[in-house]
Design a protein around this motif. Structure first.
Motif, short mmCIF file in Angstrom:
data_model
loop_
_atom_site.label_atom_id
_atom_site.label_comp_id
_atom_site.label_asym_id
_atom_site.label_seq_id
_atom_site.Cartn_x
_atom_site.Cartn_y
_atom_site.Cartn_z
N LEU A 247 1.17 -0.79 -0.14
CA LEU A 247 -0.08 -0.80 0.13
C LEU A 247 0.89 1.26 0.08
N ASP A 248 2.29 0.95 0.69
CA ASP A 248 2.84 2.81 0.56
C ASP A 248 3.08 2.42 -0.83
N GLN A 249 3.39 1.13 -1.47
CA GLN A 249 3.96 2.05 -2.67
C GLN A 249 2.96 1.73 -4.15
N THR B 130 6.11 6.64 6.32
CA THR B 130 5.47 7.13 4.56
C THR B 130 4.51 7.66 5.01
N LEU B 131 3.66 7.36 5.79
CA LEU B 131 2.19 8.81 5.79
C LEU B 131 2.86 10.10 6.04
N THR B 132 3.32 10.38 7.18
CA THR B 132 3.92 11.30 7.41
C THR B 132 4.74 12.60 6.67
N SER B 133 5.61 11.46 6.60
CA SER B 133 6.80 12.07 5.73
C SER B 133 6.72 12.31 4.12
N THR B 134 5.72 11.85 3.81
CA THR B 134 5.70 11.79 2.25
C THR B 134 4.38 11.70 1.49
N LEU C 252 1.15 13.27 3.63
CA LEU C 252 0.28 13.95 4.22
C LEU C 252 1.69 16.04 4.01
N PRO C 253 2.87 15.69 3.69
CA PRO C 253 3.60 16.63 2.65
C PRO C 253 2.96 16.96 1.98
N ALA C 254 2.91 16.29 0.82
CA ALA C 254 2.74 16.44 -0.49
C ALA C 254 1.63 17.07 -0.35
N ARG C 255 0.53 16.57 0.06
CA ARG C 255 -1.08 16.93 0.27
C ARG C 255 -2.00 18.04 1.47
N ARG C 256 -0.31 18.93 1.28
CA ARG C 256 -1.00 19.26 2.55
C ARG C 256 -2.28 20.33 2.79
N GLU C 257 -1.99 21.06 1.25
CA GLU C 257 -3.15 22.13 1.12
C GLU C 257 -4.05 21.87 0.75
N THR C 258 -4.52 20.14 0.10
CA THR C 258 -5.79 19.70 -0.29
C THR C 258 -6.78 18.58 0.35
N LEU C 259 -6.25 17.87 1.29
CA LEU C 259 -5.93 16.93 1.96
C LEU C 259 -6.85 17.06 2.49
N GLN C 260 -8.52 17.56 3.10
CA GLN C 260 -9.11 18.19 4.43
C GLN C 260 -9.57 16.54 5.19
N HIS C 261 -9.44 15.19 4.86
CA HIS C 261 -10.09 14.37 5.85
C HIS C 261 -8.76 13.25 5.69
N LEU C 262 -8.79 12.42 7.00
CA LEU C 262 -7.53 11.82 7.03
C LEU C 262 -8.24 10.55 7.75
N SER C 263 -7.90 8.61 7.40
CA SER C 263 -8.54 8.10 8.84
C SER C 263 -7.67 7.14 8.71
N VAL C 264 -7.39 6.93 9.21
CA VAL C 264 -6.52 5.68 10.15
C VAL C 264 -6.81 4.38 11.45
N ARG C 265 -7.92 4.78 11.61
CA ARG C 265 -8.17 4.18 12.50
C ARG C 265 -8.37 2.81 12.15
N GLY C 266 -7.37 1.92 13.73
CA GLY C 266 -6.55 0.80 13.48
C GLY C 266 -6.20 -0.12 12.82
N ILE D 25 -0.70 6.67 -6.66
CA ILE D 25 -1.13 8.09 -6.54
C ILE D 25 -0.68 8.83 -5.90
N LEU D 26 -0.02 9.63 -5.69
CA LEU D 26 0.85 11.00 -5.36
C LEU D 26 0.91 11.68 -6.82
N PRO D 27 0.80 10.96 -7.30
CA PRO D 27 1.58 11.93 -8.96
C PRO D 27 0.47 12.16 -9.62
N ILE D 28 -0.37 11.33 -9.00
CA ILE D 28 -1.30 11.63 -9.98
C ILE D 28 -3.31 12.24 -9.47
N GLY D 29 -3.27 11.96 -8.15
CA GLY D 29 -3.62 12.75 -7.17
C GLY D 29 -4.04 14.45 -6.76
#
Length: 819
Positions: free
Chosen positions: A123-125, A152-156, A158-172, A131-135
Motif C-alpha cells: 500500500l505504501d508503494q 511513509t504517511l507523515t513524511s511523504t 501528508l506533506p505532499a497533499r498538505r494543502e488539499t487533504l481535508q480528511h484522513l482516517s487511520v483507525r485501527g 496515487i501521489l503523482p496523479i491525485g
C-alpha cells in the motif's frame, strides 16, 4: 452499464479494444486513438463530463482502480483527471465482519481470493508511485485497518497533499503511531501558530486538514486514565491526551473525546475507579471514548443483508446512507437523499442525528456527547426517552458550591473556562469523583444509595472498561449488536420499540386480544400466544437487550412473572425466542411449528373457498342470464356460499358479486326446478382461521394453569440466576405440567418413569398404572405384619401365663417347706 463494464470479462474486451488501436503518439503524452476505435464506454466517459463525475462519485475505490487497469486509453485518461482521485478508501473490514468482495489488482484491502498474498508495504508503494503523482486534488483518504506505514504517511503523503487533504482516517492502523508519527507532524503546525514575533510576519504553512480519525491505532488509549498517568513516559495516556488538545487548538475534528457525564454518574469512570481500589474522592479520572462508536466509520449496509428493512430500525448509517463495504458513495446533490462521497462520517446526517439537539426529558437541560455506556444506559429504547446524568439516577446531582473569594478573578474564571472547553457552561470538571457532595469531602463509598432508574428488560449487554459492547448468546446476529448502538434517537419518528408502540396505541379488540382477554387466565393464553408469536413477532425475534425507563417497565403486556422464582419473563426475548415453559402447553418450538402449519392449512382452505366463490358466481351469473331469476331457496344457498371468511379482503370479483346481489334481491318462483340443479356442485364451506378459533384452542390437550416458568437452562450471556422450578413433561402429549398442578402425582413405579398429564392418564396411564397393585401389596404386607405382631403377642402372653403358673408353683412349695 458502467458497473457491468468493471467486471473482469469486460476488462479483457476493453483492453483488446484499446491496445489493438492505432499506436500512441511519439511524444508519449497519451494514447492517440481515433473515436471510431474506442469502445462505447470509453466514448461516453471521456466525452460527457457530467456522466464521468457522477460515475466516479458512485463507484468505490476498488472499482475505480479496476477501471484504471481496464485499457491503456482509460489509464491515460484517468491519469490526466485529478478529480477521479479526490476521495480514496483502502479500508479493510474488521475480522468479525469479513465478507467476500471483489478483488482489486492494486489494493491490499481486497479479500484473499487468490493464493498470492500482498507484499509488505504494498500500500505504501501504491500511494507513493501511483496515487501521489496523479491525485493532486485528493481531499479524503481512508486507510482504516490497513498496514500502511506511519513514516511513509507523515513524511511523504501528508506533506505532499498538505494543502488539499481535508480528511484522513487511520483507525485501527497498527503501524501508525500517535506518539511517533501523528503528534510530531501536528506539533509542527501548532508551534508555527504559537510563534508570535512582534513587528515580523511569521511564516505559517497552510494545513487543510479538518478531520482526523485515529481511534485504535498504535499508542492510542481506550481505557480511562488518571491525571498522574500523564507523567509516565511509557503510558499511552499522554499521546491520547495531547492528541485531543492539539486537534482542538488546530481546529481539527477528531474521533476521540472525553466523556461529559460528571463523576461516578459515568459508568465507565465509576467501574475504573472501583477496579483500581482508589479511595481519594478528589482524583480525576479521564474517560476517553470513540465518537464514531455507533457506525465505526462504516457507511452503508453490509453485504450479508439480502434485503432492505421494512420498518425503521434506527441504524441510520446502514438504512439512510449508501455505501459499499463501509465506503461512502453518492453524488450528494439535491436529488440524492444521502450525503455525497466527499462528506466525512461526522458531518453526515446519520451521525449528527445521534449527537445534536438533545435535551433531558425530565429537566430540559442540554445533553452533550458522552461515552457508549452513558448513551445506552441513560436512554430508553421503548419510548426513546433520553435523560441527563442527574435525572437518570434515584437522586439528583447536587449543584456545585460557589466559592466567593478574591482569587476568583475574571482572569482565573477565563482560564478555568478555557481548560473546560469540552464541557461548555460547566462549573467544575466532570472528571472529579466527588460530584455527589457538591464539592465537599465525602467518601465515594457513601454513594451506594444512588442507583440508576433505567433498567434492562431481561438480557444485559457486556460492557468493557475500554468501551467495548458485547452480546453473548445463541441466535445473536450482527444486526442485534448494531441495534443496541442506536441511542439516542428522537421520539415520534417511528424509532420506538414496536412492541411498546403496539401496547400504547390501544389497538381495537379485533386485533389486540391482550386488551380483551386476560393473559393471567387460561382462556386468555391461546390468543395471547398467537398474538405474540405470529402477529407482533412474525419475523425473526430480535435478541437485542432493551434499556427501559420506569414508564415502560410499568406498562402491562410486555412481561410476565415466573410462577416459581418471580423473575421477569420478557415476551420479546424469552417467549418469542421460544425459551419459556408454559404449563399446559408443549415446548414453544413445537407449538410454534404446529401453529404455522395450521395457519398455512387455513390459508389454503380460504384460498380454495374464494376460488369456489368465484366459480359459483360465474355459474350463477350464467344461470341467471339463461333463466332470468332464482327462487328463495337458491337465494339462501347463494348467500351462505358467498359469505367471505373473517379477516379476508373481500375484494375478489366485487363487481360480479354486486351485480348478482342486485339481481337476486327480488327472486320469483319461475324456473325453480331448473335452478335447484345449479347448486349441486357447491363444495363444503370450511371454517376460516381466526385467533379466537386457532390451533391452540381446537387441540385436545390438557389446559393446565397456563403459568409461565423460566427456561430449564440459561443460555450463554443470560446472567439471571437459575430457576429452581420443577416441571414435568407428559410422556404422551409432551405437555409441560408445573409443580402446582401435580401436587399429588401418582408415585407408582410406572408413573415415576412415565409421567402423564391429567388428560392422558385416563387413556394411557390407567392401563399401565400399578398404583392399585402396589396399594394392595402394601395392604397385604401391613396385614402380614399385623398378623405377625399378633402371633408374637399371643406367644408373649402364653409365655407370661406359664411364667406366672411356675411362679405360683414355686411360691406354694416355699410356703409348704417353710411350714
Amino acid at each position: 452499464m458502467a458497473l457491468a463494464a468493471c467486471k473482469p470479462s469486460s476488462h479483457r474486451r476493453l483492453h483488446q479494444t484499446a491496445d489493438d488501436a492505432v499506436p500512441q503518439s511519439e511524444d508519449g503524452g497519451g494514447a492517440s486513438i481515433p473515436d471510431s476505435r474506442l469502445s462505447r464506454l470509453e466514448t461516453i466517459i471521456t466525452t460527457h463530463q457530467p456522466v464521468l463525475e457522477s460515475l466516479l462519485l458512485q463507484l468505490p475505490t476498488s472499482a475505480i482502480l479496476d477501471l484504471y487497469h481496464a485499457s491503456t486509453y482509460l489509464r491515460s485518461f484517468l491519469q490526466a483527471c485529478p478529480t477521479a482521485w479526490s476521495a480514496l478508501s483502502f479500508r479493510r473490514l474488521p475480522s468479525t465482519r469479513t465478507t467476500e468482495r471483489h478483488p482489486s489488482p492494486a489494493s491490499d484491502s481486497s479479500s484473499e481470493v487468490s493464493t498470492r498474498s500482498s507484499k509488505p508495504y504494498a500500500l505504501d508503494q501504491l500511494l507513493i508511485s501511483v496515487i501521489l503523482p496523479i491525485g493532486t486534488c485528493m481531499r479524503c483518504l481512508d486507510l482504516d485497518q490497513t498496514a500502511v506505514s506511519g513514516h511513509t504517511l507523515t513524511s511523504t503523503v501528508l506533506p505532499a497533499r498538505r494543502e488539499t487533504l481535508q480528511h484522513l482516517s487511520v483507525r485501527g492502523c497498527k503501524n501508525v503511531s500517535l506518539k511517533y508519527h501523528i503528534l510530531p507532524y501536528l506539533n509542527l503546525f501548532k508551534l508555527q501558530r504559537s510563534i508570535n514575533v512582534p513587528g515580523a510576519r511569521a511564516r505559517t504553512d497552510h494545513l487543510a486538514l479538518e478531520s482526523l480519525y485515529t481511534f485504535r491505532c498504535r499508542h492510542h488509549r481506550r481505557r480511562p486514565y488518571l491525571t498522574t498517568s500523564l507523567l509516565r513516559r511509557d503510558s499511552d495516556s499522554e499521546p491520547t491526551h495531547e492528541l485531543i488538545k492539539i486537534c482542538h487548538s488546530l481546529g481539527i475534528w477528531t474521533d476521540t473525546a472525553w466523556c461529559t457525564s460528571p463523576g461516578g454518574r459515568c459508568f465507565r469512570r465509576k467501574d475504573y475507579f472501583a477496579g483500581r481500589g482508589l479511595n481519594d474522592a478528589k482524583s480525576e479520572v479521564w474517560v476517553v471514548f470513540d465518537r464514531l462508536w455507533r457506525s465505526g466509520n462504516r457507511i452503508g449496509r453490509l453485504s450479508t443483508q439480502s434485503h432492505w428493512p421494512a420498518a425503521p430500525r434506527g441504524q441510520l448509517w446502514q438504512d439512510d446512507d449508501y455505501g459499499y463495504e463501509g465506503e461512502a458513495l453518492g453524488t450528494g446533490d439535491d436529488m440524492s437523499a444521502a450525503p455525497g462521497k466527499l462528506t466525512p462520517t461526522h458531518l453526515r446526517e446519520c451521525h449528527r442525528k445521534f449527537v445534536e439537539g438533545y435535551k433531558c426529558h425530565a429537566c430540559g437541560s442540554p445533553i452533550l456527547e458522552r461515552c457508549e455506556q452513558c448513551s445506552i444506559r441513560m436512554h430508553c429504547m421503548g419510548c426513546r426517552k433520553i435523560l441527563c446524568a442527574s435525572c437518570s439516577y434515584s437522586k439528583p446531582l447536587p449543584l456545585p458550591k460557589v466559592v466567593h473569594s478574591s482569587a476568583a478573578s475574571p482572569k482565573n474564571i477565563e482560564s478555568f473556562n478555557e481548560s473546560l472547553w469540552w464541557v461548555p457552561d460547566a462549573r467544575r470538571s466532570p472528571n472529579l469523583m466527588d460530584q455527589e457532595s457538591g464539592g465537599g469531602n465525602v467518601s465515594v463509598a457513601g454513594q451506594t444509595d444512588v442507583t440508576p432508574t433505567l433498567e434492562t428488560c431481561c438480557m444485559k449487554p457486556q460492557f468493557s472498561v475500554g468501551g467495548g459492547i458485547a452480546l453473548l448468546g445463541p441466535g445473536i446476529s450482527s444486526d442485534d449488536g448494531c441495534h443496541i448502538r442506536t441511542a439516542p434517537l428522537p421520539q415520534g419518528q417511528e424509532f420506538e420499540d414496536a412492541e411498546f408502540a403496539h401496547l400504547r396505541k390501544g389497538l381495537d379488540a379485533d386485533s389486540s386480544p391482550s386488551k380483551t382477554l386476560r393473559i393471567d387466565l387460561p382462556e386468555g393464553h391461546d390468543p395471547m400466544l398467537y398474538w405474540i408469536l405470529c402477529e407482533t413477532g412474525g419475523g425473526q425475534p430480535s435478541m437485542c437487550p432493551r434499556n427501559l425507563c420506569n414508564d415502560c417497565v410499568q406498562l402491562k403486556g410486555w412481561k410476565a412473572s415466573c410462577q416459581c422464582c418471580q423473575q421477569v419473563i420478557c415476551f420479546a426475548h424469552d417467549l418469542r425466542g421460544l425459551k419459556t415453559r408454559v404449563c399446559g402447553y408443549r415446548d414453544l418450538p413445537t407449538e410454534n411449528q404446529i401453529m404455522k402449519e395450521a395457519m398455512l392449512g387455513a390459508a389454503q382452505e380460504t384460498l380454495k373457498l374464494k376460488q369456489a366463490q368465484i366459480k359459483t358466481m360465474d355459474r350463477v351469473t350464467e344461470y341467471i342470464q339463461k333463466h332470468g331469476t332464482l327462487d328463495r331457496q337458491c337465494e339462501h344457498e347463494l348467500a351462505v356460499v358467498t359469505e367471505l371468511p373473517a379477516g379476508s379482503d373481500g375484494d375478489l370479483r366485487e363487481e360480479e358479486e354486486d351485480e348478482t346481489a342486485d339481481e337476486v334481491r327480488h327472486p320469483s318462483a319461475e324456473g325453480a326446478d331448473e335452478s335447484t340443479h345449479a347448486f349441486a356442485f357447491l363444495p363444503f364451506k370450511p371454517t376460516a382461521f381466526n385467533w379466537s378459533n386457532g390451533p391452540l384452542n381446537t387441540r385436545n390437550l390438557w389446559r393446565g394453569c397456563a403459568s409461565f416458568i423460566c427456561p430449564e437452562y440459561r443460555s450463554v450471556g443470560d446472567l439471571r440466576r437459575k430457576c429452581p422450578a420443577v416441571v414435568k413433561k407428559c410422556s404422551e402429549c409432551k405437555v409441560n405440567v408445573c409443580a402446582r398442578c401435580c401436587e399429588s402425582p401418582c408415585d407408582c413405579a410406572y408413573c415415576k418413569d412415565n409421567f402423564h398429564c391429567p388428560n392422558c392418564f385416563p387413556k394411557f396411564g390407567s392401563e399401565h398404572c400399578r398404583k392399585a397393585e402396589e396399594l394392595e401389596q402394601q395392604r397385604q404386607e401391613k396385614e402380614a405384619e399385623r398378623q405377625k405382631k399378633a402371633r408374637l403377642q399371643e406367644e408373649i402372653e402364653g409365655a407370661n401365663k406359664i411364667a406366672e403358673q411356675v411362679g405360683e408353683f414355686f411360691a406354694e412349695e416355699n410356703v409348704v417347706s417353710g411350714s
